[in-house]
Structure formats: structure tokens, C-alpha cells
Design an enzyme around this catalytic site. Structure first.
Site, PDB file in Angstrom:
ATOM      1  N   PRO A 321      73.395  44.824  19.448  1.00  0.00           N
ATOM      2  CA  PRO A 321      74.417  45.546  18.694  1.00  0.00           C
ATOM      3  C   PRO A 321      74.945  46.740  19.487  1.00  0.00           C
ATOM      4  O   PRO A 321      74.170  47.482  20.097  1.00  0.00           O
ATOM      5  CB  PRO A 321      73.656  46.036  17.456  1.00  0.00           C
ATOM      6  N   TYR A 364      94.332  45.651  18.987  1.00  0.00           N
ATOM      7  CA  TYR A 364      93.783  44.657  18.046  1.00  0.00           C
ATOM      8  C   TYR A 364      94.359  44.775  16.648  1.00  0.00           C
ATOM      9  O   TYR A 364      93.831  44.161  15.722  1.00  0.00           O
ATOM     10  CB  TYR A 364      92.258  44.824  17.916  1.00  0.00           C
ATOM     11  N   CYS A 391     104.353  57.843  25.374  1.00  0.00           N
ATOM     12  CA  CYS A 391     105.747  57.434  25.434  1.00  0.00           C
ATOM     13  C   CYS A 391     105.945  55.976  25.088  1.00  0.00           C
ATOM     14  O   CYS A 391     106.453  55.201  25.896  1.00  0.00           O
ATOM     15  CB  CYS A 391     106.288  57.724  26.820  1.00  0.00           C
TER      16      CYS A 391
HETATM   17  N1  LLP Z   1      76.665  41.435  23.746  1.00  0.00           N
HETATM   18  C1  LLP Z   1      77.649  40.859  24.462  1.00  0.00           C
HETATM   19  C2  LLP Z   1      77.315  39.827  25.416  1.00  0.00           C
HETATM   20  C3  LLP Z   1      78.979  41.284  24.293  1.00  0.00           C
HETATM   21  O1  LLP Z   1      79.938  40.706  24.994  1.00  0.00           O
HETATM   22  C4  LLP Z   1      79.266  42.301  23.353  1.00  0.00           C
HETATM   23  C5  LLP Z   1      80.632  42.762  23.150  1.00  0.00           C
HETATM   24  C6  LLP Z   1      78.207  42.882  22.627  1.00  0.00           C
HETATM   25  C7  LLP Z   1      76.918  42.409  22.849  1.00  0.00           C
HETATM   26  C8  LLP Z   1      78.400  43.999  21.651  1.00  0.00           C
HETATM   27  O2  LLP Z   1      79.243  43.689  20.620  1.00  0.00           O
HETATM   28  P1  LLP Z   1      79.373  44.706  19.365  1.00  0.00           P
HETATM   29  O3  LLP Z   1      78.065  44.678  18.628  1.00  0.00           O
HETATM   30  O4  LLP Z   1      79.628  46.056  19.899  1.00  0.00           O
HETATM   31  O5  LLP Z   1      80.525  44.165  18.598  1.00  0.00           O
HETATM   32  N2  LLP Z   1      86.680  46.159  22.750  1.00  0.00           N
HETATM   33  C9  LLP Z   1      86.464  45.378  21.540  1.00  0.00           C
HETATM   34  C10 LLP Z   1      85.085  44.814  21.477  1.00  0.00           C
HETATM   35  C11 LLP Z   1      84.749  43.948  22.668  1.00  0.00           C
HETATM   36  C12 LLP Z   1      83.351  43.467  22.572  1.00  0.00           C
HETATM   37  C13 LLP Z   1      82.946  42.748  23.815  1.00  0.00           C
HETATM   38  N3  LLP Z   1      81.606  42.318  23.809  1.00  0.00           N
HETATM   39  C14 LLP Z   1      86.729  46.274  20.336  1.00  0.00           C
HETATM   40  O6  LLP Z   1      87.110  47.420  20.508  1.00  0.00           O
HETATM   41  O7  LLP Z   1      86.597  45.818  19.198  1.00  0.00           O
END
Ligand code: LLP
Length: 463
Positions: A321, A364, A391
Site C-alpha cells: 500500500p 486523472y 498558464c
Molecule cells: N505496487 C506496485 C507494483 C505499484 O505499481 C503501485 C502503484 C503500488 C504498489 C502502490 O499503489 P497504491 O497503493 O499507492 O495505489 N500516480 C497515480 C498512481 C500510480 C500508481 C502506480 N503504481 C495516482 O496518482 O493515482
């Protein structure tokens, strides 16, 4: 600014244009604990405080825009994950959500491991004292330098993401005279979105090796055959901002089925599975996230059940997480600048930051909440769009929200749940100076990432 100062008059909740919002809340002064960090509260004078410090003082001392992290909340959430999964499982915080040396130390102290996905994240983790064996190294295109750096540091696992990488990691490990512990990242054919999951389409993406067509089984075959690798398990990450456990259940079932197939073919029971991250958080009052103990129970039960059915020893489970730990623990504090009422539409409220400190809305279509935090107000709600100072017209921080109609330049507003993927995806667009991250706890505030300066910009620009 009084109401009469708006030439066209502020837009009230009487006739509303189309948008992603529900009716205005009954009381704009109330802070929904679902979206705000634990110690955020309204004090007697009507202003908001975090960790016992009022926002006016924080703005004066650290400037705006700035991210404020509730350290007690971060630690509590990290601990809740750790406790929920217990000692038979591992929790790897996903550093991409937000990483700094202070964060690494908090994670270490709370007993979490760390997932990194670049040489930069690895360097940050190691420089803050995270033991290498508690680090997992990810990425779909790790460079030779990054792989070498990770193996030399002694990372606990490298998550292999392609056939080329299986060979490359084995070769580098062998040339360094070692055997690297690895997992293979598979794509299980589940695409998880916020509320739904769609089977099948998911192989069409850059991450992992597909379970379909026996690709993942072939990857296991190759990894088991190479001396430089110790294959410890299978990894799956199905997506982000997920509320529904059904996608995880399908993923767990398919990963366990692969473990059974590996046992049948090679006589080897791989000891670990990683089910990735992606658990959703509340950005607005409409979101209802799962608690870590519910997630741990659901995942534990499905893996145990599937393993019993396949007569496999239950593997050690790990999860990754990021957002669910850091996301809710921080807010971004802005000062209100120009206010532009557009008759029949909404009021545009400009703040002193924007898409350079929160790209998620533009990228997003993400939804956020916002509140006036320097004072209370009994004025009627007005429909606003909080925009930045960059901008382009896509520079939106909060697309649709309500703020009091007596909002005036100089007021402080805050956007909650910006702990994840805001500072870590911040940019210097328009040569904006990336804001600081300030940790607040028990009446003390401490900069953990300082504000960028114009000297920082000029230092990179070598002329
Ligand atoms: N493990 C792996 C292999 C991942 O690729 C990711 C996220 C995570 C864990 C953690 O995911 P989380 O629990 O934080 O959702 N920039 C995007 C999110 C991209 C996530 C990429 N991988 C946003 O702002 O929503």
C-alpha cells in the site's frame, strides 16, 4: 472581499450547472474526518489546526503552497497495516506515493518494509537507514546500473518484469558472485478501477508477464533454471484507488493456481506471493475505503482457501500500500488569490499553486475536497472551481466544490488527502518552486522536504 465586490455576484447553490458534485453540505465549516488527517480540527477561534498548530501560524512560518503531514496519523496508519497483516505477512510501503528520508525512518520504526522503483528511491531509502533486505525493487525497465546498485546493496527482492530482465538480473547477480532473491510480476487478466473490475483486457499494458498463454509459467521455468536467481514468489498488482475486494480475490486465485502449476511441473512450492497495492482512500465524503484489518482478513482467507484446495502450503503474503498509508495524512495549504465569478457557471478561485503541486486532477480527472481553514463562515455556499496559477486552463486543483460566498483574497484554503502522488509527481512547470513538506506533531512542525528556491532552479540550468 464582500459579496458586493463580485461584479456578477457569486454563484449559489440555487441553480447549478452540470458537474461531479452532490448538493452543498449542510455546514461548510464541518470537516469530514473521512477526508482529513486524524489530528486536523477546528479550534475555538474558527481556524483549523493540525498536530496542535493553527494554519495561520503554519502559513506564516512555512509559506504557501505547502504540504502538511500529520506524523501521528501516518504512523498510526502504517501501524494499522502492520498489525492487520501480523507477523506471517509483510507490508511494503510503496515509496512512489511519497518518499523522503523522514518517511523512511517512520516506516522503519513502525516495522514496515519498502517498495522502490528507481535508483533515486533506492538511494533515498538506503541513505535513511532502511536495511536493504527490507527493500523490494520494482520497475518495468530497470537499467543495468539500477540492477547493479540494487544487487550490490543487497535488496531483499527484485521484482522481475520481463523475459529480458530475468536474464539480465541473473547475469549481473552471477557476475557479482551472488544469487538474487526475485519475484516474477504477472498480469492476471483483471483490470481494476475505482468501483469495477473488467476481466481480460488487462494484458494490453507495459507491466508484468501475462498468465494467459502460459507466458508466466515460461518465465518461472527460465528463472528456476538460472543460477543467479533464487525465485521466491509471484507478484501481482491490479491497479489503483480500488474499493472493491473482488479484483484482489480473482488475482489471488489466479496467482495461487500458478503456484500449484509450478509445484506440479517442478516439484517446487514457491514460498511467497505479493498482491501489490492499490487500495482506495476517501478524497471526498462519497468515498468509503476499506480498513486494513478488513483487507488483511479478506486476502488471508482467499489465499488460505485456495491453497487448501490446491493442497499447497500457504505462502507468506505481502502487500504494497502507498496511497492508503500516506494519502489521507496530508493536506495542501493554499492562499486564495483572485476570485472570478462567472455568471451562470461557477466561481473560479485561484490559488498560489496548481497543477505543479497536484497534477492528479488534470491527469486523472481526480476529485478532491476543499475547505476554508483560516476562519469559519456562515455565508451561503457558492459553487467553485479551485484553479492554479499556471498558464493553461486545465490547471485545476478541485473541479467542483462549495466554499462560502464571502471567500476573499488572503483567505487560506486547504485540500485534504494530498499525501499520495502530489509532491511525488510535482513539477517545475512555469518554473514553479516545488512546495515543502512539513511534518506536524504534538505542537511541533518540522520541514522534511524544503521548498525549492530559485537558486535550485538556476543550479540545474548550467547556462
Ligand atoms: N505496487 C506496485 C507494483 C505499484 O505499481 C503501485 C502503484 C503500488 C504498489 C502502490 O499503489 P497504491 O497503493 O499507492 O495505489 N500516480 C497515480 C498512481 C500510480 C500508481 C502506480 N503504481 C495516482 O496518482 O493515482
Amino acid at each position: 472581499m464582500s459579496r458586493s465586490a463580485h461584479p456578477a455576484g457569486p454563484r449559489h447553490a440555487d441553480v447549478l450547472p452540470e458537474g461531479h458534485y452532490s448538493a452543498p453540505p449542510a455546514d461548510l465549516n464541518t470537516l469530514d474526518p473521512k477526508v482529513w488527517a486524524q489530528t486536523v480540527t477546528r479550534t475555538e477561534d474558527g481556524s483549523v489546526s493540525v498536530g496542535g498548530i493553527g494554519v495561520a501560524r503554519l502559513a506564516e512560518e512555512f509559506g504557501t503552497p505547502a504540504y502538511f503531514v500529520d506524523e501521528a496519523d501516518f504512523r498510526a496508519r502504517a501501524r494499522a497495516w502492520r498489525t492487520a497483516f501480523g507477523h506471517d505477512a509483510d507490508v511494503f510501503y510503496a515509496g512512489k506515493a511519497f518518499l523522503s528520508r523522514a518517511i523512511v525512518r517512520w516506516l522503519y520504526e513502525e516495522g514496515l518494509n519498502l517498495d522502490v522503483c528507481s535508483g533515486g528511491e533506492l538511494t533515498t531509502a538506503l541513505s535513511a537507514g532502511m536495511p536493504a533486505d527490507r527493500i523490494a525493487f520494482h520497475g518495468n525497465n530497470k537499467s543495468t546500473d539500477e540492477i547493479t546498485q540494487a544487487i550490490e546493496a543487497g535488496v531483499g527482492r527484485i521484482v522481475l518484469d520481463s523475459f529480458q530482465e530475468i536474464v539480465r538480473v541473473a547475469h549481473i547477480a552471477q557476475s557479482l558472485g551472488t544469487r538474487q532473491r526475485v519475484q516474477i510480476r504477472v498480469t492476471v487478466g483483471v483490470e481494476a478501477h475505482t468501483h469495477e473490475f473488467i476481466a481480460t483486457a488487462h494484458e494490453d499494458q507495459k507491466f508484468g508477464i501475462a498468465l494467459a498463454d502460459g507466458q508466466a509459467a515460461e518465465a518461472v521455468r527460465r528463472a528456476l533454471a538460472l543460477d543467479g536467481l533464487e525465485l521466491i514468489g509471484i507478484h501481482s498488482h491490479i491497479g489503483s484507488q480500488i474499493f472493491d475486494m473482488a479484483g484482489f480475490e480473482v488475482a489471488a486465485r489466479r496467482v495461487v493456481a500458478l503456484l500449484a502449476a509450478v509445484r506440479d511441473e517442478h516439484g517446487v512450492e514457491l514460498p511467497e506471493i505479493d498482491l501489490g497495492g492499490g487500495l482506495g482512500i476517501a478524497y471526498t465524503s462519497d468515498d468509503d475505503p476499506r480498513e486494513p484489518h478488513e483487507i488483511a482478513k479478506a486476502l488471508g482467507e482467499i489465499v488460505t482457501r485456495e491453497c487448501e484446495a490446491a493442497r499447497l502450503r500457504t505462502p507468506r503474503i505481502s502487500v504494497e500500500p502507498g496511497r492508503a498509508i500516506v494519502g489521507p495524512t496530508a493536506f495542501t495549504l493554499y492562499e486564495v488569490g483572485t476570485i472570478k465569478p462567472l455568471d451562470g457557471l461557477r466561481t473560479y478561485v485561484s490559488v498560489d499553486g496548481g497543477m505543479s503541486d497536484n497534477i492528479r486532477t488534470a491527469l486523472y480527472d481526480a476529485e478532491y475536497s476543499v475547505a476554508l481553514v483560516s476562519r469559519t463562515s456562515d455565508a451561503e455556499p457558492m459553487l467553485v472551481r479551485v484553479v492554479g496559477k499556471h498558464c493553461e486552463s486545465g490547471d485545476i486543483v478541485v473541479k467542483d466544490a462549495f466554499l462560502p460566498s464571502d471567500l476573499a483574497p488572503g483567505d487560506l484554503i486547504a485540500v485534504p488527502a494530498t499525501g499520495a502522488y502530489c509532491r511525488s509527481m510535482a513539477s517545475n512547470y512555469n518554473h514553479a518552486l516545488r512546495p515543502p513538506v512539513v511534518a506536524v506533531q504534538d505542537g511541533e512542525a518540522r520541514v522534511i522536504v524544503r521548498r525549492e528556491t530559485e537558486e535550485d532552479l538556476l543550479r540545474l540550468d548550467v547556462g
